[in-house]
Design an enzyme around this catalytic site. Structure first.
Site, PDB file in Angstrom:
ATOM      1  N   SER A  53      -5.034  -7.600 -16.981  1.00 52.05           N
ATOM      2  CA  SER A  53      -4.484  -7.408 -18.247  1.00 52.05           C
ATOM      3  C   SER A  53      -3.416  -6.886 -18.441  1.00 52.05           C
ATOM      4  CB  SER A  53      -6.343  -6.196 -18.581  1.00 52.05           C
ATOM      5  OG  SER A  53      -5.315  -5.117 -17.855  1.00 52.05           O
ATOM      6  N   ALA A 114     -12.096  -2.631  -9.854  1.00 50.52           N
ATOM      7  CA  ALA A 114     -11.363  -3.723  -8.499  1.00 50.52           C
ATOM      8  C   ALA A 114     -11.621  -3.466  -7.326  1.00 50.52           C
ATOM      9  CB  ALA A 114     -10.133  -4.529  -8.925  1.00 50.52           C
ATOM     10  N   TYR A 231       7.943  -3.462  -5.282  1.00 50.50           N
ATOM     11  CA  TYR A 231       8.570  -3.373  -6.225  1.00 50.50           C
ATOM     12  C   TYR A 231       9.266  -2.639  -5.269  1.00 50.50           C
ATOM     13  CZ  TYR A 231      11.648  -1.690  -9.421  1.00 50.50           C
ATOM     14  OH  TYR A 231      13.426  -1.020 -10.049  1.00 50.50           O
ATOM     15  N   TYR A 241      11.262   6.588  -5.119  1.00 54.97           N
ATOM     16  CA  TYR A 241      10.248   5.183  -5.135  1.00 54.97           C
ATOM     17  C   TYR A 241       9.804   4.823  -3.421  1.00 54.97           C
ATOM     18  CZ  TYR A 241       7.404   1.051  -6.723  1.00 54.97           C
ATOM     19  OH  TYR A 241       6.220   0.899  -6.898  1.00 54.97           O
ATOM     20  N   LYS A 250       4.033   0.899  -0.324  1.00 56.24           N
ATOM     21  CA  LYS A 250       4.261  -0.301   0.358  1.00 56.24           C
ATOM     22  C   LYS A 250       4.439  -0.830   0.923  1.00 56.24           C
ATOM     23  CE  LYS A 250       4.332  -0.758  -5.111  1.00 56.24           C
ATOM     24  NZ  LYS A 250       3.157  -1.617  -5.740  1.00 56.24           N
TER      25      LYS A 250
END
Length: 400
Positions: A53, A114, A231, A241, A250
């Site tokens: 979404s 989910a 990413y 990050y 990640k």
């Protein structure tokens, strides 16, 4: 009927309401941006998009529907209209379902957690009963602040922190008058089990659980392929990050991909990869210190040469379906971010980053574009929408 005029009211980059007509128009724009679309109707491949979404998950859904002609299931977790409007994702899902139907695509959208096995069971039942008991593709694009482990009931919460030592970065904020300011913000390093908590939420654990759940029910088609969206980003944002707690998650996601790839090759001749996407303005990215300044500067350097999320996901679908070679880097990742990380681009962005102040940033970053992109996340600043007119906010979730 619950028609009313909806004005944008925000606290920083967070808006309190969403505009249904703006969200609908944005979905139509994204669909129209897909080149060489698939023919209407037909029995396209069956796909499951988890996180369908918003952001890159929405782009994956629309690109898959329009470019490949997928059918299948989209899963997201959105809030229904009540005293306030529904979430933007609620309205985007309704619009995506409508345009999919108009083009003959059989796409069902489920709203719920989910991470929970209840949702996995719903999806498995739908695949078995409606889609011939086979799944060809699974796109995993979940960005959530917390996750409950279905086995233990333990609640994990992700944090956004550097690792090892405090980190000071430059960030873009706007004052009460809307004027830009470039400030420095220092973030304390991860402590205790911050890294483990973040990995438990944003790593590959749930992705692997989805694959295992569906494989145990013999729902993976021969050649089944799955991609988790990720990413890396610029060295300018690496400390908070890629080298921070999110980066640890990640890295876990990428390690999970390698494990799953080996499993799927042996089981169904399939594949598992991570897809490294490029920078974009999303509801998740605007919460990360430094990202707003970086993305605004990147746009200032590249202008229209920036590749949109839906453009990137069209390329990913082409690679996953074999329309283009599935080229991978040395870590087994699909790279859709090469245009962003090109040396000349990063050098230009770094020069602007180092010199940007509240007085100069408007000439270095595309702040008008950035502001519009933030508002568009909630259905505002969309050309062709009359924001002075009342609009129906009580839009139902699309029925399957």
């Amino acid at each position: 009927m619950t028609e009313r005029v909806i004005a944008p009211k925000n606290r920083g980059f967070l808006f309190l309401d969403s505009h249904p007509d703006g969200c609908r128009q944005l979905v139509e724009e994204m669909w129209g941006a897909v080149t060489a679309p698939a023919a209407a109707g037909g029995e396209g491949p069956v796909a499951l998009v988890i996180g369908s979404s918003a952001g890159y998950g929405l782009a994956a859904t629309i690109a898959g529907l329009a470019r490949v002609g997928i059918r299948g299931i989209g899963v997201s977790f959105e809030k229904a209209p009540a005293r306030r409007t529904g979430t933007a994702g609620w309205y985007r899902t309704a619009a995506t379902a409508r345009i999919a139907r108009e083009h003959g695509r059989d796409m069902v959208f489920l709203n719920g957690d989910a991470f929970g096995d209840t949702m996995k069971e719903q999806v498995a039942e739908l695949l078995a009963e409606r889609f011939g008991g086979r799944l060809d593709y699974l796109i995993y694009s979940v960005a959530a602040p917390r996750r409950t482990d279905p086995d233990t009931g333990d609640l994990y919460a992700s944090v956004l922190k550097p690792v090892g030592s405090p980190h000071t970065t430059r960030t873009l904020v706007f004052d009460d008058l809307g004027d830009p300011e470039v400030k420095e913000v220092t973030m304390a390093p991860a402590e205790g089990d911050d890294i483990e908590q973040t990995v438990a939420v944003m790593g590959g654990t749930d992705w692997e659980r989805w694959i295992t759940y569906l494989a145990d029910r013999s729902l993976l088609a021969d050649g089944f392929t799955t991609a988790a969206l990720s990413y890396i980003g610029s060295p300018l944002t690496a400390a908070i990050y890629r080298q921070g707690t999110i980066g640890a998650a990640k890295a876990h996601l990428e390690a999970t991909a390698r494990t799953l790839d080996e499993r799927l090759r042996k089981a169904v001749g399939g594949r598992a990869v991570t897809s490294v996407n490029a920078a974009a303005v999303t509801q998740s990215s605007t919460a990360i210190p430094g990202i707003a300044l970086y993305v605004g500067l990147l746009r200032g350097v590249l202008g229209e040469a920036m590749v949109t999320p839906v453009g990137q996901l069209v390329e990913l679908w082409d690679r996953l379906t074999g329309a283009r070679p599935l080229a991978l880097d040395e870590e087994g990742r699909v790279r859709l971010d090469t245009w962003e990380l090109a040396t000349d681009v990063q050098e230009a962005v770094t020069e602007r980053w180092d010199t940007a102040t509240g007085e100069t940033v408007a000439g270095l970053a595309d702040l008008d574009w950035f502001g519009d992109e933030v508002r568009r996340l909630y259905g505002f600043s969309v050309p062709g929408v009359d924001y002075t007119a009342p609009v129906e906010t009580d839009v139902p979730w699309p029925l399957g």
